[in-house]
Design a protein around this motif. Structure first.
Motif, PDB file in Angstrom:
ATOM      1  N   PRO A 120       0.914  -1.103  -0.106  1.00  0.00           N
ATOM      2  CA  PRO A 120       0.128   0.035   0.039  1.00  0.00           C
ATOM      3  C   PRO A 120       0.958   1.122  -0.134  1.00  0.00           C
ATOM      4  CG  PRO A 120      -0.905  -1.673   1.857  1.00  0.00           C
ATOM      5  CD  PRO A 120       0.750  -2.094   1.085  1.00  0.00           C
ATOM      6  N   GLY A 121       0.356   2.328  -0.921  1.00  0.00           N
ATOM      7  CA  GLY A 121       1.056   3.475  -1.002  1.00  0.00           C
ATOM      8  C   GLY A 121       0.624   4.300   0.176  1.00  0.00           C
ATOM      9  N   GLU A 122       0.982   5.964   0.328  1.00  0.00           N
ATOM     10  CA  GLU A 122       0.385   6.655   1.238  1.00  0.00           C
ATOM     11  C   GLU A 122      -0.986   6.841   1.026  1.00  0.00           C
ATOM     12  OE1 GLU A 122       1.848   8.547   3.576  1.00  0.00           O
ATOM     13  OE2 GLU A 122       3.514   7.130   3.522  1.00  0.00           O
ATOM     14  N   PRO A 123      -1.799   6.965   1.893  1.00  0.00           N
ATOM     15  CA  PRO A 123      -3.351   7.228   1.787  1.00  0.00           C
ATOM     16  C   PRO A 123      -3.653   8.577   1.265  1.00  0.00           C
ATOM     17  CG  PRO A 123      -2.876   6.472   4.072  1.00  0.00           C
ATOM     18  CD  PRO A 123      -1.477   6.668   3.369  1.00  0.00           C
ATOM     19  N   ALA A 124      -4.604   8.560   0.374  1.00  0.00           N
ATOM     20  CA  ALA A 124      -4.883   9.643  -0.388  1.00  0.00           C
ATOM     21  C   ALA A 124      -6.540  10.047  -0.172  1.00  0.00           C
ATOM     22  CB  ALA A 124      -4.690   9.778  -1.791  1.00  0.00           C
ATOM     23  N   VAL A 125      -6.753  10.737   0.839  1.00  0.00           N
ATOM     24  CA  VAL A 125      -8.286  11.030   1.163  1.00  0.00           C
ATOM     25  C   VAL A 125      -8.690  12.511   0.639  1.00  0.00           C
ATOM     26  CG1 VAL A 125      -9.808  11.529   3.064  1.00  0.00           C
ATOM     27  CG2 VAL A 125      -7.797   9.814   3.461  1.00  0.00           C
ATOM     28  N   PRO A 126      -9.701  12.456  -0.172  1.00  0.00           N
ATOM     29  CA  PRO A 126     -10.108  13.684  -0.675  1.00  0.00           C
ATOM     30  C   PRO A 126     -10.542  14.781   0.049  1.00  0.00           C
ATOM     31  CG  PRO A 126     -11.653  11.940  -1.243  1.00  0.00           C
ATOM     32  CD  PRO A 126     -10.572  11.369  -0.508  1.00  0.00           C
ATOM     33  N   ILE A 127     -10.185  16.047  -0.312  1.00  0.00           N
ATOM     34  CA  ILE A 127     -10.640  17.182   0.295  1.00  0.00           C
ATOM     35  C   ILE A 127     -11.683  17.972  -0.286  1.00  0.00           C
ATOM     36  CG2 ILE A 127      -9.864  19.508   1.651  1.00  0.00           C
ATOM     37  CD1 ILE A 127      -7.342  18.157   2.123  1.00  0.00           C
ATOM     38  N   LEU A 128     -12.796  18.242   0.270  1.00  0.00           N
ATOM     39  CA  LEU A 128     -13.799  18.935  -0.463  1.00  0.00           C
ATOM     40  C   LEU A 128     -13.822  20.570  -0.194  1.00  0.00           C
ATOM     41  CD1 LEU A 128     -16.633  18.839  -2.110  1.00  0.00           C
ATOM     42  CD2 LEU A 128     -17.694  18.839   0.208  1.00  0.00           C
ATOM     43  N   GLU A 129     -13.550  21.041  -1.243  1.00  0.00           N
ATOM     44  CA  GLU A 129     -13.407  22.531  -1.646  1.00  0.00           C
ATOM     45  C   GLU A 129     -14.648  23.280  -1.232  1.00  0.00           C
ATOM     46  OE1 GLU A 129     -10.524  24.628  -1.758  1.00  0.00           O
ATOM     47  OE2 GLU A 129      -9.143  23.070  -2.157  1.00  0.00           O
ATOM     48  N   PRO A 130     -14.977  24.229  -0.414  1.00  0.00           N
ATOM     49  CA  PRO A 130     -16.240  24.748  -0.259  1.00  0.00           C
ATOM     50  C   PRO A 130     -16.545  25.979  -1.432  1.00  0.00           C
ATOM     51  CG  PRO A 130     -14.775  25.693   1.237  1.00  0.00           C
ATOM     52  CD  PRO A 130     -14.028  24.579   0.597  1.00  0.00           C
ATOM     53  N   ASP A 131     -17.716  26.126  -1.689  1.00  0.00           N
ATOM     54  CA  ASP A 131     -18.287  27.268  -2.257  1.00  0.00           C
ATOM     55  C   ASP A 131     -17.733  28.487  -1.728  1.00  0.00           C
ATOM     56  OD1 ASP A 131     -19.587  29.307  -3.833  1.00  0.00           O
ATOM     57  OD2 ASP A 131     -21.216  28.036  -4.325  1.00  0.00           O
TER      58      ASP A 131
END
Length: 537
Positions: free
Chosen positions: A177-188
């Motif tokens: 497994p590589g480094e975890p990549a958790v998405p970040i939600l950009e706000p409006d």
């Protein structure tokens, strides 16, 4: 060339878990999951075992809550998994990134009646963000990565993987497994700017901050935004302690006048549920800031509801300024009056003891960084009223799902997280019946905690309201005066019963000095009922 990991299913699973920062396993022994134990044992990966599977999941949830990273519970097939569903559901309501790995009867013989053959996924799917059965050994790391990525992506929550017997016992290989990549939600940004404008321009704004502010690692950003906009802050759940009680903008006792008079109520990181009157704040405009669009309220229409990473939203809010000195000073008068009322209640020496006095004595001995755990109804409601955390991330309660039995599991996870802090579990005598046998798990694994039982011999949360509604009550009595301290003593710990207010302080001092699981069994007034004002529905 990518690194390859080899071994049986347990070896592959642990490699993926370690990549996400998981460092311990909570479980109740079962043959379906032996390879996970083997992998842990060979590599020095700590295993903590319990007496009921719900405690394993609650312990994993405490890790997830306190450390803001995945907690792991490993449950055997059939009843092992179903015993853990209440814990999974609590984690779902609390946005806790818990991973449950469940054993499963073998796929190749499915339908023939293997031991504990049962399809868990349809049961757990409604209360998880990711739930599936792993069908081959090589896929285990990839499925764990997918499950934990889902669990950590806002809005956070639990995940579940089924590991059939032949899948977890067989050997395989997979890319490391590589480094975890958790998405970040950009706000409006337009919605955030509108929220900032409402707060800055209001005459009487307030902020109510909840657990997702802690879970989203946005405590410092909340403080900066509140200070820049000059807005008083109330908290609930794991938002408690976000501002220290001494902070000019920290309020707890003036909530009712604040909500009655506010013209803008900004709720951040907590749902508009029964704890907040379902978001019905009179004439006030409502700003509801959430970490994902799925958390926007559907039963009310806020003036504005930005959704996205809470740190980014709060950083943007801190770029605006406001001034609300007169409003804050008026609320401070109400706050001070409430603090004075509480101090009088906490100092009252009555016979029998009232819960308020217990919390008055606890406040004298709890360290600033103590982790306080609530598991109960009326008794823990008083805890929420009289105990004000000095630091964030030090308060654990069951959350909006209201599941009793969290106490011993939460205590285990808290002690594993903080070997040197005070860990104090506050139990109603009803709640004690759900998990007190796991005091033996604490004793055996040398995990000392202090347990304080408010023992009024009734289901107070039901008895008093039922009497008020019908003039009688049924199924609301427990045996009065039970010696829960004797139970813990029989399990290898220690404890004592307290009947007089003057004996509380010395008993609590002995408990925190004991170095073993220690239960202080306080006989309290069954006529004392917590004064509730919120509607449950």
């Amino acid at each position: 060339m990518a690194e390859v990991i080899e071994g049986h299913g347990g070896d592959l699973a642990l490699a993926a878990l370690r990549a996400f920062g998981v460092t311990e396993m909570f479980t109740l022994s079962g043959g379906h999951v032996f390879p996970l134990y083997d992998a842990a044992h060979k590599s020095g990966f700590p295993i903590y075992d319990v007496r009921h599977e719900q405690s394993a999941v609650f312990a994993a949830e405490a890790i997830a809550k306190l450390q803001r990273r995945p907690g792991l519970a490993v449950l055997t097939a059939g009843p092992g998994v179903t015993n853990g569903i209440s814990g999974l559901t609590s984690a779902f309501f609390n946005a806790s990134p818990v991973l449950v790995l469940g054993g499963r009867a073998p796929q190749f013989r499915w339908g023939a009646g293997s031991l504990q053959e049962f399809d868990h996924v349809p049961l757990v799917a409604p209360v998880t963000k990711y739930a599936t059965t792993v069908t081959d050994t090589d896929s285990i790391p990839g499925e764990i990565t997918a499950a934990l990525t889902a669990a950590l992506t806002a809005h956070r929550g639990p995940a579940f993987l089924d590991l059939p017997l032949e899948v977890v016992f067989s050997s395989g290989e997979a890319a490391a497994p590589g480094e975890p990549a958790v998405p970040i939600l950009e706000p409006d940004p337009d919605l955030v700017a509108k929220a900032a404008g409402l707060l800055a321009g209001a005459e009487r704004p307030i902020i109510i901050a909840g657990s997702d502010v802690w879970g989203g690692n946005a405590i410092d950003e909340l403080r900066a935004a509140a200070e820049a906009l000059d807005v008083p802050v109330f908290t609930n759940g794991m938002g408690r302690g976000a501002l220290p009680p001494s902070h000019r903008l920290a309020f707890a006792k003036a909530r009712r006048p604040a909500l009655n008079e506010a013209d803008v109520v900004c709720v951040i990181g907590t749902p508009l549920d029964f704890r907040l009157g379902f978001g019905e704040f009179g004439e006030a405009q409502v700003v509801h800031i959430v970490d994902a669009p799925t958390q926007r309220a559907s039963h009310v229409t806020p003036a504005v509801s930005p959704a996205g990473d809470l740190r980014l939203i709060l950083i943007a809010l801190a770029g605006h300024s406001g001034r609300h000195t007169d409003w804050i000073e008026g609320l401070r008068s109400a706050e001070d009056a409430g603090q004075l009322r509480d101090a009088e209640a906490m100092g009252a020496e009555t016979d029998p003891i009232k819960p308020a006095r217990i919390y008055g004595e606890l406040r004298k001995v709890l360290a600033a960084d103590a982790v306080t755990i609530g598991d109960g109804g009326d008794f823990v409601s008083y805890a929420g009223r009289y105990l004000e955390p000095s630091q964030p991330g030090t308060w654990l309660d069951p959350g909006p799902y209201g599941c009793l039995g969290t106490g011993m599991g939460y205590a285990m996870g808290a002690r594993v997280t903080y070997p040197d802090r005070q860990i104090c579990v506050l139990l109603g005598d009803g709640a004690a019946g759900f998990s007190l046998m796991d005091a033996e798990s604490l004793v055996r694994q040398k995990l000392p905690v202090v347990m304080v039982v408010g023992n009024n011999g009734i289901w107070g949360l039901e008895k008093h309201p039922m009497n008020a509604m019908y003039g009688y009550d049924v199924a609301a009595d427990l045996q009065p005066g039970l010696r829960y301290d004797d139970v813990v003593r029989a399990l290898g710990g220690a404890g004592e019963t307290v009947e007089k207010s003057a004996d509380l302080g010395p008993a609590l001092a002995r408990a925190f000095d004991a170095g073993v699981p220690y239960l202080v069994n306080v006989l309290t007034d069954p006529a004392d009922a917590y004064p509730r004002s919120s509607n449950l529905a």
